[in-house]
Structure formats: C-alpha cells, structure tokens
Design a protein around this motif. Structure first.
Motif, PDB file in Angstrom:
ATOM      1  N   SER A 112       0.835  -1.197   0.000  1.00 27.62           N
ATOM      2  CA  SER A 112       0.000   0.000   0.000  1.00 27.62           C
ATOM      3  C   SER A 112       0.875   1.255   0.000  1.00 27.62           C
ATOM      4  O   SER A 112       0.602   2.208  -0.737  1.00 27.62           O
ATOM      5  N   ARG A 113       1.918   1.254   0.807  1.00 25.73           N
ATOM      6  CA  ARG A 113       2.817   2.417   0.850  1.00 25.73           C
ATOM      7  C   ARG A 113       3.465   2.662  -0.517  1.00 25.73           C
ATOM      8  O   ARG A 113       3.591   3.802  -0.968  1.00 25.73           O
ATOM      9  N   LYS A 114       3.837   1.582  -1.220  1.00 22.40           N
ATOM     10  CA  LYS A 114       4.450   1.720  -2.553  1.00 22.40           C
ATOM     11  C   LYS A 114       3.451   2.321  -3.540  1.00 22.40           C
ATOM     12  O   LYS A 114       3.801   3.200  -4.323  1.00 22.40           O
ATOM     13  N   TYR A 115       2.210   1.838  -3.506  1.00 15.40           N
ATOM     14  CA  TYR A 115       1.188   2.402  -4.394  1.00 15.40           C
ATOM     15  C   TYR A 115       0.901   3.864  -4.032  1.00 15.40           C
ATOM     16  O   TYR A 115       0.741   4.705  -4.915  1.00 15.40           O
ATOM     17  N   GLN A 116       0.840   4.160  -2.747  1.00 17.48           N
ATOM     18  CA  GLN A 116       0.566   5.534  -2.332  1.00 17.48           C
ATOM     19  C   GLN A 116       1.686   6.467  -2.771  1.00 17.48           C
ATOM     20  O   GLN A 116       1.420   7.622  -3.128  1.00 17.48           O
ATOM     21  N   ALA A 117       2.923   5.987  -2.777  1.00 16.37           N
ATOM     22  CA  ALA A 117       4.041   6.800  -3.256  1.00 16.37           C
ATOM     23  C   ALA A 117       3.898   7.118  -4.745  1.00 16.37           C
ATOM     24  O   ALA A 117       4.475   8.095  -5.233  1.00 16.37           O
ATOM     25  N   ARG A 118       3.109   6.322  -5.459  1.00 11.81           N
ATOM     26  CA  ARG A 118       2.862   6.542  -6.893  1.00 11.81           C
ATOM     27  C   ARG A 118       1.552   7.290  -7.132  1.00 11.81           C
ATOM     28  O   ARG A 118       1.089   7.375  -8.266  1.00 11.81           O
ATOM     29  N   GLY A 119       0.924   7.801  -6.066  1.00 12.35           N
ATOM     30  CA  GLY A 119      -0.272   8.628  -6.235  1.00 12.35           C
ATOM     31  C   GLY A 119      -1.593   7.945  -5.957  1.00 12.35           C
ATOM     32  O   GLY A 119      -2.645   8.544  -6.160  1.00 12.35           O
ATOM     33  N   TYR A 120      -1.568   6.721  -5.490  1.00 14.76           N
ATOM     34  CA  TYR A 120      -2.816   6.033  -5.133  1.00 14.76           C
ATOM     35  C   TYR A 120      -3.244   6.435  -3.730  1.00 14.76           C
ATOM     36  O   TYR A 120      -2.427   6.894  -2.930  1.00 14.76           O
ATOM     37  N   HIS A 121      -4.532   6.243  -3.449  1.00 10.52           N
ATOM     38  CA  HIS A 121      -5.103   6.568  -2.146  1.00 10.52           C
ATOM     39  C   HIS A 121      -5.852   5.355  -1.612  1.00 10.52           C
ATOM     40  O   HIS A 121      -6.476   4.619  -2.383  1.00 10.52           O
ATOM     41  N   GLU A 122      -5.800   5.190  -0.308  1.00 10.74           N
ATOM     42  CA  GLU A 122      -6.535   4.092   0.301  1.00 10.74           C
ATOM     43  C   GLU A 122      -8.016   4.465   0.365  1.00 10.74           C
ATOM     44  O   GLU A 122      -8.386   5.451   0.969  1.00 10.74           O
ATOM     45  N   ALA A 123      -8.856   3.660  -0.278  1.00 17.30           N
ATOM     46  CA  ALA A 123     -10.298   3.907  -0.308  1.00 17.30           C
ATOM     47  C   ALA A 123     -11.037   3.047   0.706  1.00 17.30           C
ATOM     48  O   ALA A 123     -12.102   3.439   1.187  1.00 17.30           O
ATOM     49  N   TYR A 124     -10.503   1.879   1.021  1.00 15.71           N
ATOM     50  CA  TYR A 124     -11.227   0.927   1.861  1.00 15.71           C
ATOM     51  C   TYR A 124     -10.236  -0.057   2.462  1.00 15.71           C
ATOM     52  O   TYR A 124      -9.236  -0.417   1.835  1.00 15.71           O
ATOM     53  N   ARG A 125     -10.554  -0.492   3.680  1.00 14.44           N
ATOM     54  CA  ARG A 125      -9.738  -1.495   4.363  1.00 14.44           C
ATOM     55  C   ARG A 125     -10.677  -2.345   5.203  1.00 14.44           C
ATOM     56  O   ARG A 125     -11.582  -1.820   5.848  1.00 14.44           O
ATOM     57  N   ALA A 126     -10.456  -3.677   5.186  1.00 15.80           N
ATOM     58  CA  ALA A 126     -11.301  -4.573   5.980  1.00 15.80           C
ATOM     59  C   ALA A 126     -10.590  -5.896   6.234  1.00 15.80           C
ATOM     60  O   ALA A 126      -9.782  -6.350   5.418  1.00 15.80           O
ATOM     61  N   VAL A 127     -10.927  -6.509   7.351  1.00 15.29           N
ATOM     62  CA  VAL A 127     -10.447  -7.842   7.701  1.00 15.29           C
ATOM     63  C   VAL A 127     -11.155  -8.856   6.803  1.00 15.29           C
ATOM     64  O   VAL A 127     -12.340  -8.696   6.487  1.00 15.29           O
ATOM     65  N   VAL A 128     -10.431  -9.898   6.392  1.00 11.37           N
ATOM     66  CA  VAL A 128     -11.026 -10.959   5.562  1.00 11.37           C
ATOM     67  C   VAL A 128     -10.914 -12.303   6.280  1.00 11.37           C
ATOM     68  O   VAL A 128     -10.022 -12.495   7.111  1.00 11.37           O
ATOM     69  N   PRO A 129     -11.826 -13.238   5.960  1.00 10.67           N
ATOM     70  CA  PRO A 129     -11.873 -14.514   6.671  1.00 10.67           C
ATOM     71  C   PRO A 129     -10.626 -15.381   6.529  1.00 10.67           C
ATOM     72  O   PRO A 129     -10.363 -16.227   7.379  1.00 10.67           O
ATOM     73  N   THR A 130      -9.838 -15.186   5.465  1.00 14.48           N
ATOM     74  CA  THR A 130      -8.644 -16.002   5.266  1.00 14.48           C
ATOM     75  C   THR A 130      -7.404 -15.399   5.921  1.00 14.48           C
ATOM     76  O   THR A 130      -6.300 -15.882   5.726  1.00 14.48           O
TER      77      THR A 130
END
Length: 181
Positions: A112-130
């Motif tokens: 996520s940090r690498k993508y954010q350094a390229r201009g992406y933004h975190e839109a959503y975060r959630a725990v998953v069953p796996t």
C-alpha cells in the motif's frame, strides 16, 4: 514465500478479477453457462469488523462467490445494504459490472505504501476470513476506472483459493454452487 500462488498466479501480480452484481445466484448461473467458469464457492455474508471507507467507519455487508476461469479467480460481489462503501460508490458512479483487480501481496501495508508513493489513495480497508486485511486503492479516478485490491497472501488464503482452483480443474459442470468453508 513462493513467487507464485498455489493456483499459478504471480506474487505482486493480478490474482483476481471482481465484479459487482445485483443478484449473486443469477450471476453465478450466467458465469457457469456463458463463460464456463466454476464451480463457485459462496460466502453468504461478509460484514467484516473494523471496515474503513474513505477514512470513516463503515458497516457494508456483502455476499460473494469465488470461482475460476482457468487460472483467473473470479469474484462476484452482491451488496446486501446501501451503507457507504466502495461497492455503493461503484454502483452510484457507473452501475454494476467490473469493480477491481486483486493483487497478491506478501505484505499489504508495505505494498500500500508503494502504491501511495505513486499517487494512489486508500479507499477501503477490511479484515477478511482467510486472514489479514484487504486494502482497496484508487488513483483519484476511484470507481470510474476500478479499484486495485491488495490481497494478503496468508497460508489460509493460498490454501482456500488453491482448493477452489483444484475444484475447477476437469470440473464437469455439476454442483456449481458450493459453500465457501
């Protein structure tokens, strides 16, 4: 960690393609009939704890199904409510259809940090069953282009998705809808 998942997709590469659908059972039937994908494994409800959508707490509930077309994992997602979420955002902007590609990550936060350094933004975060948390990212276009979902490659995730893939190999079309667990 291996360079590829048990079902052949590369680490840090596209491991999944996801679509928002209005009716999960109908969508499964269409994918089985028209695209010869399947079988599909259904999770009846995923109201993940601790969801964060665009910086705010979220309580979006979905039902989903996962099945394979070759080595590509197809995820079909039916929203079960109209709470603020990346699912509602997509439906409001352009309706049902393509939603995201999933990227297999050994470390979701580092990716996520690498993508954010390229201009992406975190839109959503959630725990998953796996295990672990998924993170949906956009580059300012949000649902208009589709999201990138960072998938945590845990032993449970790789085992579960590989089991789904193995069920698809030489599948004869019978029993197209199966339980997730």
């Amino acid at each position: 960690m291996a360079n590829e998942l048990g079902y052949g997709q590369p680490m840090e590469g596209v491991a999944q393609t996801a679509f928002i659908v209005p009716d999960l059972q109908q969508a499964i039937a269409e994918w089985v009939r028209d695209m010869r994908a399947g079988p599909f494994f259904v999770l009846p409800s995923l109201l993940a704890p601790g969801q964060v959508y665009r910086g705010e707490e979220s309580r979006a509930d979905i039902t989903l199904a996962m099945g394979f077309a070759g080595h590509m994992l197809i995820e079909l997602i039916q929203p079960l409510d109209d709470n603020p979420s990346v699912y509602r955002e997509t439906r409001q902007l352009r309706g049902y259809g393509f939603h995201h590609v999933g990227i297999a990550c050994a470390d979701v936060d580092a990716s996520s940090r690498k993508y954010q350094a390229r201009g992406y933004h975190e839109a959503y975060r959630a725990v998953v069953p796996t295990g672990g948390e998924v993170v949906y990212l956009d580059n300012g276009s949000g649902a208009a282009r589709g999201f990138i979902e960072l998938l945590p490659v845990t032993p449970a995730m790789d085992e579960t998705f590989t089991r789904f893939w193995e069920a698809s190999r030489d599948w004869d079309g019978s029993d197209p809808v199966r339980p997730f667990g």
